[in-house]
Design a protein around this motif. Structure first.
Motif, PDB file in Angstrom:
ATOM      1  N   TRP A   1      17.062  -7.045 -16.776  1.00  0.00           N
ATOM      2  CA  TRP A   1      16.952  -6.242 -15.560  1.00  0.00           C
ATOM      3  C   TRP A   1      15.561  -5.644 -15.427  1.00  0.00           C
ATOM      4  CZ3 TRP A   1      20.554  -5.559 -11.760  1.00  0.00           C
ATOM      5  CH2 TRP A   1      21.850  -6.020 -12.032  1.00  0.00           C
TER       6      TRP A   1
ATOM      7  N   GLU B   1      15.530  -2.981  -9.769  1.00  0.00           N
ATOM      8  CA  GLU B   1      16.844  -3.554  -9.463  1.00  0.00           C
ATOM      9  C   GLU B   1      17.995  -2.583  -9.712  1.00  0.00           C
ATOM     10  OE1 GLU B   1      15.186  -8.009 -10.414  1.00  0.00           O
ATOM     11  OE2 GLU B   1      16.262  -6.898 -11.963  1.00  0.00           O
TER      12      GLU B   1
ATOM     13  N   ALA C   1      20.758  -9.758 -15.778  1.00  0.00           N
ATOM     14  CA  ALA C   1      20.826  -9.830 -14.321  1.00  0.00           C
ATOM     15  C   ALA C   1      20.985 -11.292 -13.923  1.00  0.00           C
ATOM     16  CB  ALA C   1      19.546  -9.258 -13.719  1.00  0.00           C
TER      17      ALA C   1
ATOM     18  N   GLU D   1      20.050 -13.774 -11.080  1.00  0.00           N
ATOM     19  CA  GLU D   1      19.139 -13.909  -9.946  1.00  0.00           C
ATOM     20  C   GLU D   1      19.289 -15.297  -9.328  1.00  0.00           C
ATOM     21  OE1 GLU D   1      14.430 -14.719  -9.600  1.00  0.00           O
ATOM     22  OE2 GLU D   1      14.952 -12.871 -10.662  1.00  0.00           O
TER      23      GLU D   1
ATOM     24  N   VAL E   1      18.712 -10.507  -6.954  1.00  0.00           N
ATOM     25  CA  VAL E   1      19.691 -10.270  -8.013  1.00  0.00           C
ATOM     26  C   VAL E   1      21.030  -9.962  -7.367  1.00  0.00           C
ATOM     27  CG1 VAL E   1      20.322  -8.770  -9.943  1.00  0.00           C
ATOM     28  CG2 VAL E   1      17.965  -9.551  -9.675  1.00  0.00           C
TER      29      VAL E   1
END
Length: 177
Positions: free
Chosen positions: A22, A26, A74, A76, A83
């Protein structure tokens, strides 16, 4: 396919997705995940009456690398570079030692496009290459979409269940690698 990410973290790449650490910016995505959670989800995993966690608190948890905020990669989308959630392994002590749990959560706007299944396959492939023999997952009995994803990637229900009269039954599922 695994690739090296900045700072020597490992990222996983699929045809459409990149699973990676991350970034502080975000935190807004994490906050959106918190706001979208079903009201049956336990209160400690939802926004509280005072509005916590805030975006600032989530930003700080990413900076501090707190496991609940940054321990799950995350997810993406490669084409749009946005994300849409997380998918990875956690060891929260609910399962046997050495058998982490597959966990995923995606923003509602990205549901029904196969992203959770695709990300889960990437994590399972990585887990097998890392030497794990078995993984497990927990899912609410009412969460049919997540149950479908887990079935698609080969998880099967066990006899273990945790019943909560207010929130539903937690099902325990496993998968050999």
């Amino acid at each position: 396919m695994a690739v090296d990410a900045p700072g020597n973290e490992v990222a996983l790449e699929t045809r459409r997705l990149l699973l990676r650490p991350w970034r502080v910016a975000e935190a807004v995505v994490q906050r959106e995940l918190w706001t979208e959670r079903d009201p049956r989800v336990p209160p400690h995993r939802r926004i509280d009456a005072a509005g916590h966690p805030t975006v600032a608190e989530l930003e700080e948890s990413i900076r501090a690398d707190k496991a609940w905020s940054s321990g799950l990669p995350a997810v993406e989308r490669k084409v749009s570079c946005d994300v849409i959630g997380y998918c990875g392994l956690v060891d929260n002590g609910r399962g046997p030692a050495g058998e982490p749990e597959l966990a995923f959560e995606l923003l509602r706007r990205s549901w029904r496009q196969g992203y959770a299944t695709e990300a889960s396959w990437a994590v399972l492939e990585w887990a097998g290459s890392a030497g794990y023999g078995r993984l497990w997952a927990t899912v609410w009995d009412w969460n049919t979409a997540s149950r479908r994803v887990l079935a698609k990637v080969g998880f099967t229900e066990t006899d273990r269940k945790e019943v909560d009269a207010a929130r539903g039954t937690t099902l325990f599922m496993t998968r050999r690698l």
